[in-house]
Scaffold this motif. Sequence first.
Motif, PDB file in Angstrom:
ATOM      1  N   SER A   1       0.770  -1.207  -0.277  1.00  0.00           N
ATOM      2  CA  SER A   1      -0.086  -0.009   0.072  1.00  0.00           C
ATOM      3  C   SER A   1       0.883   0.978   0.312  1.00  0.00           C
ATOM      4  O   SER A   1       1.781   1.221   0.235  1.00  0.00           O
ATOM      5  N   TYR A   2       0.046   2.362  -0.434  1.00  0.00           N
ATOM      6  CA  TYR A   2       0.856   3.782  -0.381  1.00  0.00           C
ATOM      7  C   TYR A   2       1.571   4.635   0.823  1.00  0.00           C
ATOM      8  O   TYR A   2       2.856   4.640   1.243  1.00  0.00           O
ATOM      9  N   ASP A   3       0.343   3.971   1.620  1.00  0.00           N
ATOM     10  CA  ASP A   3       0.717   3.992   2.876  1.00  0.00           C
ATOM     11  C   ASP A   3       1.879   3.898   3.715  1.00  0.00           C
ATOM     12  O   ASP A   3       2.770   4.140   4.361  1.00  0.00           O
ATOM     13  N   ASP A   4       2.318   2.472   3.541  1.00  0.00           N
ATOM     14  CA  ASP A   4       3.305   1.671   4.027  1.00  0.00           C
ATOM     15  C   ASP A   4       4.436   2.502   3.466  1.00  0.00           C
ATOM     16  O   ASP A   4       6.122   2.436   4.495  1.00  0.00           O
ATOM     17  N   LEU A   5       4.727   2.662   2.460  1.00  0.00           N
ATOM     18  CA  LEU A   5       6.146   3.370   1.752  1.00  0.00           C
ATOM     19  C   LEU A   5       6.016   4.763   1.841  1.00  0.00           C
ATOM     20  O   LEU A   5       7.136   4.929   2.753  1.00  0.00           O
ATOM     21  N   LYS A   6       4.805   4.898   2.357  1.00  0.00           N
ATOM     22  CA  LYS A   6       5.160   6.902   3.112  1.00  0.00           C
ATOM     23  C   LYS A   6       4.929   6.511   4.594  1.00  0.00           C
ATOM     24  O   LYS A   6       6.378   7.678   4.565  1.00  0.00           O
ATOM     25  N   ASN A   7       5.077   5.686   5.058  1.00  0.00           N
ATOM     26  CA  ASN A   7       5.113   6.125   6.523  1.00  0.00           C
ATOM     27  C   ASN A   7       7.204   5.437   6.820  1.00  0.00           C
ATOM     28  O   ASN A   7       7.758   5.581   7.059  1.00  0.00           O
ATOM     29  N   ASP A   8       7.416   4.399   6.055  1.00  0.00           N
ATOM     30  CA  ASP A   8       8.714   4.447   5.522  1.00  0.00           C
ATOM     31  C   ASP A   8       9.432   5.540   5.381  1.00  0.00           C
ATOM     32  O   ASP A   8      11.053   5.785   5.940  1.00  0.00           O
ATOM     33  N   PHE A   9       9.040   6.452   4.521  1.00  0.00           N
ATOM     34  CA  PHE A   9      10.087   7.744   4.322  1.00  0.00           C
ATOM     35  C   PHE A   9       9.985   8.616   5.382  1.00  0.00           C
ATOM     36  O   PHE A   9      10.733   8.956   4.496  1.00  0.00           O
ATOM     37  N   ALA A  10       8.726   8.670   5.787  1.00  0.00           N
ATOM     38  CA  ALA A  10       8.185   9.478   6.950  1.00  0.00           C
ATOM     39  C   ALA A  10       9.984   9.028   7.975  1.00  0.00           C
ATOM     40  O   ALA A  10       9.913  10.168   8.867  1.00  0.00           O
ATOM     41  N   GLU A  11       9.520   7.965   8.455  1.00  0.00           N
ATOM     42  CA  GLU A  11      10.588   7.286   9.724  1.00  0.00           C
ATOM     43  C   GLU A  11      11.904   7.188   8.683  1.00  0.00           C
ATOM     44  O   GLU A  11      12.976   6.233   9.281  1.00  0.00           O
ATOM     45  N   LYS A  12      12.690   7.828   7.746  1.00  0.00           N
ATOM     46  CA  LYS A  12      13.558   7.799   6.837  1.00  0.00           C
ATOM     47  C   LYS A  12      14.170   5.898   7.106  1.00  0.00           C
ATOM     48  O   LYS A  12      15.421   5.995   6.559  1.00  0.00           O
ATOM     49  N   LYS A  13      13.539   5.231   6.672  1.00  0.00           N
ATOM     50  CA  LYS A  13      13.781   4.179   6.190  1.00  0.00           C
ATOM     51  C   LYS A  13      13.805   3.946   4.843  1.00  0.00           C
ATOM     52  O   LYS A  13      14.884   2.206   4.316  1.00  0.00           O
ATOM     53  N   LEU A  14      13.502   4.722   3.969  1.00  0.00           N
ATOM     54  CA  LEU A  14      13.679   4.372   2.804  1.00  0.00           C
ATOM     55  C   LEU A  14      13.856   6.085   1.986  1.00  0.00           C
ATOM     56  O   LEU A  14      13.754   7.154   2.745  1.00  0.00           O
ATOM     57  N   HIS A  15      15.189   5.984   1.694  1.00  0.00           N
ATOM     58  CA  HIS A  15      16.199   6.955   1.287  1.00  0.00           C
ATOM     59  C   HIS A  15      15.797   7.539  -0.278  1.00  0.00           C
ATOM     60  O   HIS A  15      15.344   7.137  -1.051  1.00  0.00           O
ATOM     61  N   PRO A  16      15.624   8.878   0.169  1.00  0.00           N
ATOM     62  CA  PRO A  16      14.927   9.751  -1.417  1.00  0.00           C
ATOM     63  C   PRO A  16      16.041   9.255  -3.242  1.00  0.00           C
ATOM     64  O   PRO A  16      14.849   8.737  -3.832  1.00  0.00           O
ATOM     65  N   LEU A  17      16.805   8.851  -2.952  1.00  0.00           N
ATOM     66  CA  LEU A  17      17.655   8.466  -4.131  1.00  0.00           C
ATOM     67  C   LEU A  17      17.040   7.226  -4.075  1.00  0.00           C
ATOM     68  O   LEU A  17      16.842   6.630  -5.920  1.00  0.00           O
ATOM     69  N   ASP A  18      16.594   6.143  -3.678  1.00  0.00           N
ATOM     70  CA  ASP A  18      16.174   4.831  -3.872  1.00  0.00           C
ATOM     71  C   ASP A  18      14.875   5.245  -4.585  1.00  0.00           C
ATOM     72  O   ASP A  18      14.540   4.607  -5.296  1.00  0.00           O
ATOM     73  N   LEU A  19      14.141   6.226  -3.559  1.00  0.00           N
ATOM     74  CA  LEU A  19      12.692   6.240  -4.247  1.00  0.00           C
ATOM     75  C   LEU A  19      12.281   6.895  -5.919  1.00  0.00           C
ATOM     76  O   LEU A  19      12.733   6.162  -6.483  1.00  0.00           O
ATOM     77  N   LYS A  20      13.360   7.906  -5.731  1.00  0.00           N
ATOM     78  CA  LYS A  20      13.584   8.203  -7.054  1.00  0.00           C
ATOM     79  C   LYS A  20      13.710   7.273  -8.597  1.00  0.00           C
ATOM     80  O   LYS A  20      13.331   7.642  -9.249  1.00  0.00           O
ATOM     81  N   THR A  21      15.084   6.562  -8.159  1.00  0.00           N
ATOM     82  CA  THR A  21      15.560   5.483  -8.915  1.00  0.00           C
ATOM     83  C   THR A  21      14.294   4.386  -9.375  1.00  0.00           C
ATOM     84  O   THR A  21      14.150   4.828 -10.506  1.00  0.00           O
ATOM     85  N   ALA A  22      13.846   4.298  -8.545  1.00  0.00           N
ATOM     86  CA  ALA A  22      12.617   3.075  -8.483  1.00  0.00           C
ATOM     87  C   ALA A  22      11.196   4.132  -9.580  1.00  0.00           C
ATOM     88  O   ALA A  22      10.814   3.561 -10.421  1.00  0.00           O
ATOM     89  N   VAL A  23      10.993   5.339  -8.689  1.00  0.00           N
ATOM     90  CA  VAL A  23       9.976   6.390 -10.009  1.00  0.00           C
ATOM     91  C   VAL A  23      10.675   6.069 -11.323  1.00  0.00           C
ATOM     92  O   VAL A  23       9.755   6.859 -12.195  1.00  0.00           O
ATOM     93  N   THR A  24      11.645   6.700 -11.540  1.00  0.00           N
ATOM     94  CA  THR A  24      12.209   7.054 -12.738  1.00  0.00           C
ATOM     95  C   THR A  24      12.202   5.539 -13.452  1.00  0.00           C
ATOM     96  O   THR A  24      11.786   5.884 -14.706  1.00  0.00           O
ATOM     97  N   ASN A  25      12.066   4.472 -13.106  1.00  0.00           N
ATOM     98  CA  ASN A  25      12.058   3.341 -14.210  1.00  0.00           C
ATOM     99  C   ASN A  25      10.794   3.024 -14.172  1.00  0.00           C
ATOM    100  O   ASN A  25      10.299   3.429 -14.866  1.00  0.00           O
ATOM    101  N   ALA A  26      10.215   3.500 -13.239  1.00  0.00           N
ATOM    102  CA  ALA A  26       8.535   3.232 -13.649  1.00  0.00           C
ATOM    103  C   ALA A  26       7.956   4.417 -14.520  1.00  0.00           C
ATOM    104  O   ALA A  26       7.132   4.063 -15.404  1.00  0.00           O
ATOM    105  N   ILE A  27       8.381   5.565 -14.423  1.00  0.00           N
ATOM    106  CA  ILE A  27       7.817   6.037 -15.220  1.00  0.00           C
ATOM    107  C   ILE A  27       8.083   6.072 -16.660  1.00  0.00           C
ATOM    108  O   ILE A  27       7.902   5.874 -17.820  1.00  0.00           O
ATOM    109  N   ASN A  28       9.354   5.400 -16.962  1.00  0.00           N
ATOM    110  CA  ASN A  28      10.073   5.046 -18.107  1.00  0.00           C
ATOM    111  C   ASN A  28       9.335   4.062 -18.813  1.00  0.00           C
ATOM    112  O   ASN A  28       9.669   3.858 -19.553  1.00  0.00           O
ATOM    113  N   ARG A  29       8.671   3.225 -18.171  1.00  0.00           N
ATOM    114  CA  ARG A  29       8.130   1.502 -18.428  1.00  0.00           C
ATOM    115  C   ARG A  29       6.648   2.355 -19.200  1.00  0.00           C
ATOM    116  O   ARG A  29       6.624   2.456 -20.338  1.00  0.00           O
TER     117      ARG A  29
END
Length: 422
Positions: free
Chosen positions: A318-346
Amino acid sequence: MAEEKYELITRNLQETLGGDIIKAILAEGKTPKGYWGTACTGRPHIGYFVPLTKVADFLQADAEMTIYLADIHAFLDNMKAPLELVGHRTKYYKFILLNVFKSLGIPTSKLKFALGSDHQLTKEFNMDNYRLCATVTEHDAKKAGAEVVKQVDSALLSGLLYPGLQALDEQYLGVDFQFGGVDQRKIFTFAELYLPRLGYKKRAHLMNEMVPGLAGGKMSSSDPNSKIDFLDAPEVVRKKIKAAFCEEGNVAENGILAFVKTVLIPVSELRLENARKGGSLLEPTGDLKPFATDDAPEGTVFTIERDEKFGGSTHYASYDDLKNDFAEKKLHPLDLKTAVTNAINRLLDPIRKAFAEDEEAQQIEKLAYPVPEKKQKKPKVYHPPPPGKGRNAQAPADGAVPDAAASHAAAEEAKQQPAGSA
């Protein structure tokens, strides 16, 4: 069954006005009709994925949807699109939007396109517009368009007409609801107030949230740094995402997170649902896999791929799980950006491919958005300074006569001296 369809129609919306109108239509076993419109001004960008993804829900609920290309509105909106370009831009928009639907797997056979000029130039529409103008106050017209029409000093009269035309569109398109961003709310309430005064029925209005741009704030066609065009090359997408505002732990005004929430995860959910129903929801056009790795647990809607030395991949249901990890700094912005870039290009790959293979579309794009001619600078002509002037001239000593005057005086003196004198 009616309740399930209503849930599909209204899920993930920020606000619904007149939901009872849609419920009544569904309860009678009838098909609700709706439209989503856009003014063909600047180049369409990936923010359009937000409403177009939601259109998939309407189609799943068996609603009849019209994609409305508001060419007259585009011309009226402070001359964003000069009249001679509007026709080319509507063709370009139609090409892009059709291919966006194909990229998402949305069956285009269930859609129809309409132009504003198809009905807004008719005698009947113009008479209704005059009737509306005789009813609406300047204050209400200006207030209705405040969030949509560009506000400038000494505004053009066209900006006051904009909300009324959009309200009348509901009647002339024959729809039961209009769908748009929450920035359209004042125009929607304007329509609910004034259409009944002309003897026309009130329609329902559905609103999705606005997605922040890459730099925060509204994603805008006029700001190249805030958005990604549908035809941007993969390396351009990567560069723009890399430069986007995405502060660690900050989930407010975060365009990257917002895009995951409003586009990528809904697309993944649609594709998972399509797989569960044996491919009956989407057209088999290209890549219809969710944005999750093949080894992801069942129900994963988004995967952040990472090397094992950085903790390995993380799978989100779910989005809430991802958002919570980002808010708690368990998910780094660089890793998020890499995943989003790949998804957008798809998502963009099939759109770019369709454009590259269509010479007519390429020609339309050139006509719709011609490269402005650069003003040639006039060549500088060198004019030599007069004698004794200019940068290299030496200043005369104190009390001395300037060079030109001294030369003149010496010449006069020479004339007065007798020949052979010293």
